[in-house]
Design a protein around this motif. Structure first.
Motif, PDB file in Angstrom:
ATOM      1  N   VAL A 194       0.832  -1.205   0.000  1.00 32.42           N
ATOM      2  CA  VAL A 194       0.000   0.000   0.000  1.00 32.42           C
ATOM      3  C   VAL A 194       0.869   1.257   0.000  1.00 32.42           C
ATOM      4  N   LEU A 195       2.013   1.193   0.659  1.00 31.91           N
ATOM      5  CA  LEU A 195       2.819   2.388   0.902  1.00 31.91           C
ATOM      6  C   LEU A 195       3.190   3.119  -0.382  1.00 31.91           C
ATOM      7  N   GLU A 196       3.436   2.370  -1.467  1.00 30.26           N
ATOM      8  CA  GLU A 196       3.838   3.011  -2.726  1.00 30.26           C
ATOM      9  C   GLU A 196       2.656   3.648  -3.453  1.00 30.26           C
ATOM     10  N   HIS A 197       1.455   3.495  -2.891  1.00 33.13           N
ATOM     11  CA  HIS A 197       0.271   4.054  -3.545  1.00 33.13           C
ATOM     12  C   HIS A 197      -0.292   5.265  -2.807  1.00 33.13           C
ATOM     13  N   VAL A 198       0.416   5.782  -1.820  1.00 35.49           N
ATOM     14  CA  VAL A 198      -0.068   6.944  -1.071  1.00 35.49           C
ATOM     15  C   VAL A 198       0.931   8.088  -1.172  1.00 35.49           C
ATOM     16  N   ARG A 199       0.405   9.308  -1.139  1.00 36.66           N
ATOM     17  CA  ARG A 199       1.266  10.486  -1.281  1.00 36.66           C
ATOM     18  C   ARG A 199       2.160  10.708  -0.062  1.00 36.66           C
ATOM     19  N   ASP A 200       1.686  10.313   1.094  1.00 36.11           N
ATOM     20  CA  ASP A 200       2.412  10.575   2.336  1.00 36.11           C
ATOM     21  C   ASP A 200       2.654   9.254   3.075  1.00 36.11           C
ATOM     22  N   PRO A 201       3.684   8.498   2.685  1.00 31.14           N
ATOM     23  CA  PRO A 201       3.940   7.210   3.344  1.00 31.14           C
ATOM     24  C   PRO A 201       4.136   7.335   4.843  1.00 31.14           C
ATOM     25  N   ASN A 202       4.849   8.376   5.275  1.00 33.39           N
ATOM     26  CA  ASN A 202       5.086   8.545   6.707  1.00 33.39           C
ATOM     27  C   ASN A 202       3.786   8.791   7.470  1.00 33.39           C
ATOM     28  N   GLY A 203       2.847   9.479   6.833  1.00 37.87           N
ATOM     29  CA  GLY A 203       1.561   9.724   7.469  1.00 37.87           C
ATOM     30  C   GLY A 203       0.785   8.439   7.678  1.00 37.87           C
ATOM     31  N   LEU A 204       0.847   7.529   6.692  1.00 35.38           N
ATOM     32  CA  LEU A 204       0.171   6.247   6.831  1.00 35.38           C
ATOM     33  C   LEU A 204       0.810   5.414   7.943  1.00 35.38           C
ATOM     34  N   ILE A 205       2.130   5.400   7.969  1.00 29.30           N
ATOM     35  CA  ILE A 205       2.834   4.662   9.022  1.00 29.30           C
ATOM     36  C   ILE A 205       2.488   5.235  10.395  1.00 29.30           C
ATOM     37  N   GLU A 206       2.450   6.552  10.488  1.00 28.75           N
ATOM     38  CA  GLU A 206       2.121   7.215  11.753  1.00 28.75           C
ATOM     39  C   GLU A 206       0.756   6.772  12.264  1.00 28.75           C
ATOM     40  N   GLU A 207      -0.208   6.677  11.352  1.00 32.47           N
ATOM     41  CA  GLU A 207      -1.554   6.284  11.753  1.00 32.47           C
ATOM     42  C   GLU A 207      -1.599   4.816  12.171  1.00 32.47           C
ATOM     43  N   MET A 208      -0.836   3.973  11.507  1.00 34.96           N
ATOM     44  CA  MET A 208      -0.780   2.567  11.893  1.00 34.96           C
ATOM     45  C   MET A 208      -0.158   2.403  13.284  1.00 34.96           C
ATOM     46  N   VAL A 209       0.878   3.174  13.563  1.00 36.88           N
ATOM     47  CA  VAL A 209       1.498   3.127  14.893  1.00 36.88           C
ATOM     48  C   VAL A 209       0.495   3.582  15.945  1.00 36.88           C
ATOM     49  N   ARG A 210      -0.227   4.655  15.653  1.00 37.63           N
ATOM     50  CA  ARG A 210      -1.227   5.158  16.607  1.00 37.63           C
ATOM     51  C   ARG A 210      -2.270   4.102  16.937  1.00 37.63           C
ATOM     52  N   ALA A 211      -2.710   3.362  15.914  1.00 37.20           N
ATOM     53  CA  ALA A 211      -3.794   2.405  16.099  1.00 37.20           C
ATOM     54  C   ALA A 211      -3.347   1.102  16.757  1.00 37.20           C
ATOM     55  N   THR A 212      -2.038   0.877  16.846  1.00 35.33           N
ATOM     56  CA  THR A 212      -1.512  -0.368  17.405  1.00 35.33           C
ATOM     57  C   THR A 212      -1.198  -0.181  18.883  1.00 35.33           C
ATOM     58  N   ARG A 213      -1.574  -1.149  19.702  1.00 29.40           N
ATOM     59  CA  ARG A 213      -1.309  -1.050  21.146  1.00 29.40           C
ATOM     60  C   ARG A 213       0.186  -1.206  21.426  1.00 29.40           C
ATOM     61  N   PRO A 214       0.691  -0.641  22.502  1.00 27.83           N
ATOM     62  CA  PRO A 214       2.082  -0.899  22.906  1.00 27.83           C
ATOM     63  C   PRO A 214       2.318  -2.405  23.053  1.00 27.83           C
ATOM     64  N   GLY A 215       3.362  -2.885  22.429  1.00 27.35           N
ATOM     65  CA  GLY A 215       3.641  -4.312  22.407  1.00 27.35           C
ATOM     66  C   GLY A 215       3.076  -5.014  21.190  1.00 27.35           C
ATOM     67  N   GLY A 216       2.162  -4.347  20.467  1.00 28.02           N
ATOM     68  CA  GLY A 216       1.572  -4.926  19.270  1.00 28.02           C
ATOM     69  C   GLY A 216       2.511  -4.833  18.077  1.00 28.02           C
ATOM     70  N   LEU A 217       2.146  -5.527  17.006  1.00 30.45           N
ATOM     71  CA  LEU A 217       3.008  -5.607  15.830  1.00 30.45           C
ATOM     72  C   LEU A 217       2.404  -4.915  14.621  1.00 30.45           C
ATOM     73  N   ILE A 218       3.293  -4.432  13.768  1.00 26.22           N
ATOM     74  CA  ILE A 218       2.910  -3.814  12.495  1.00 26.22           C
ATOM     75  C   ILE A 218       3.630  -4.570  11.382  1.00 26.22           C
ATOM     76  N   TYR A 219       2.852  -5.089  10.436  1.00 19.46           N
ATOM     77  CA  TYR A 219       3.394  -5.771   9.255  1.00 19.46           C
ATOM     78  C   TYR A 219       3.319  -4.773   8.110  1.00 19.46           C
ATOM     79  N   LEU A 220       4.480  -4.328   7.634  1.00 19.11           N
ATOM     80  CA  LEU A 220       4.549  -3.273   6.627  1.00 19.11           C
ATOM     81  C   LEU A 220       5.408  -3.741   5.465  1.00 19.11           C
ATOM     82  N   SER A 221       4.817  -3.833   4.288  1.00 17.74           N
ATOM     83  CA  SER A 221       5.608  -4.192   3.112  1.00 17.74           C
ATOM     84  C   SER A 221       5.257  -3.259   1.958  1.00 17.74           C
ATOM     85  N   PHE A 222       6.220  -3.036   1.093  1.00 14.73           N
ATOM     86  CA  PHE A 222       5.972  -2.193  -0.078  1.00 14.73           C
ATOM     87  C   PHE A 222       6.939  -2.552  -1.198  1.00 14.73           C
TER      88      PHE A 222
END
Length: 236
Positions: free
Chosen positions: A108-136
């Motif tokens: 998904v990351l290569e299809h958005v204008r602001d990759p850092n903004g998308l990552i920021e929102e994913m971090v916000r939505a994930t609980r401390p200790g939770g995982l983020i699977y990010l590929s591009f």
């Protein structure tokens, strides 16, 4: 190695049989995450997951998975609304802070204008200790230009003109509109520089694990890595 060969063969037939390719990709991603955490009973967010292949796979493994997709046509591309699907923008997820155990973003990351903004929102939505699977798909990879590849190496505008001449239509993924160059080095540095996430694993997504040292080679990694996978843990 057999896994990589299988995925590559399915990739070659992606246009003719997208169901087989994306279902296999979802199974593979869920298996990669299973190396680090159990998914049964966990709340998983599938960000930009299109027709819901990943959501379907995680639900089959006992997760409470929800699909957030901004493109209704893409979401309905298999003829019906996927279970657990919500039309929503990945920059503004309708999820409380720390509401997810796992956030997944595949290609998904290569299809958005602001990759850092998308990552920021994913971090916000994930609980401390939770995982983020990010590929591009990184721009200089052989598939960086998507359906215009490998002509993107000669420039985005030239690649688009060639595609239009050959097919009589504009490509689905237009650079600067729905496709944006993203590079491995800057993303790795940004993630390693964050105080609120830990890089648990960084690897070329489709390659065997012994190919991980490729990411230590600036320049070469941008070309030889077809797709970067990061598994991050929220720490704060």
């Amino acid at each position: 190695m057999l896994r990589s060969v299988r995925l590559f063969r399915l990739f070659l037939s992606e246009q003719a049989d997208p169901d087989a390719f994306y279902a296999a990709l979802a199974q593979d991603a869920a298996s990669q995450l299973a190396e680090f955490t159990a998914v049964r009973g966990r709340t998983v967010l599938d960000i930009g997951g299109g027709a819901g292949y990943f959501t379907e796979e995680f639900r089959s493994r006992g997760a409470h998975c929800y699909l957030f997709e901004v493109d209704a046509a893409e979401m309905m591309s298999r003829g019906e609304m996927p279970p657990g699907a919500v039309i929503a923008d990945g920059y503004w997820l309708p999820v409380r802070d720390g509401g997810a155990d796992i956030c997944v973003s595949s290609n998904v990351l290569e299809h958005v204008r602001d990759p850092n903004g998308l990552i920021e929102e994913m971090v916000r939505a994930t609980r401390p200790g939770g995982l983020i699977y990010l590929s591009f798909t990184n721009w200089y990879s052989p598939w960086g230009g998507h359906e215009m590849s490998p002509w993107h190496y000669l420039g985005a505008a030239r690649a688009e003109r060639r595609y239009q001449r050959k097919h009589g239509r504009l490509p689905k993924n237009r650079v600067g509109v729905s496709l944006f160059p993203v590079h491995i080095g800057p993303v790795l540095r940004a993630m390693r520089g964050r105080a609120d996430v830990e890089v648990v694993s960084a690897r070329p997504r489709y390659y065997p694990l012994w190919c991980r040292p490729l990411l230590l080679m600036p320049g070469l990694r941008e070309i030889a890595t077809w797709n970067l996978l990061l598994i991050l843990r929220r720490t704060g």
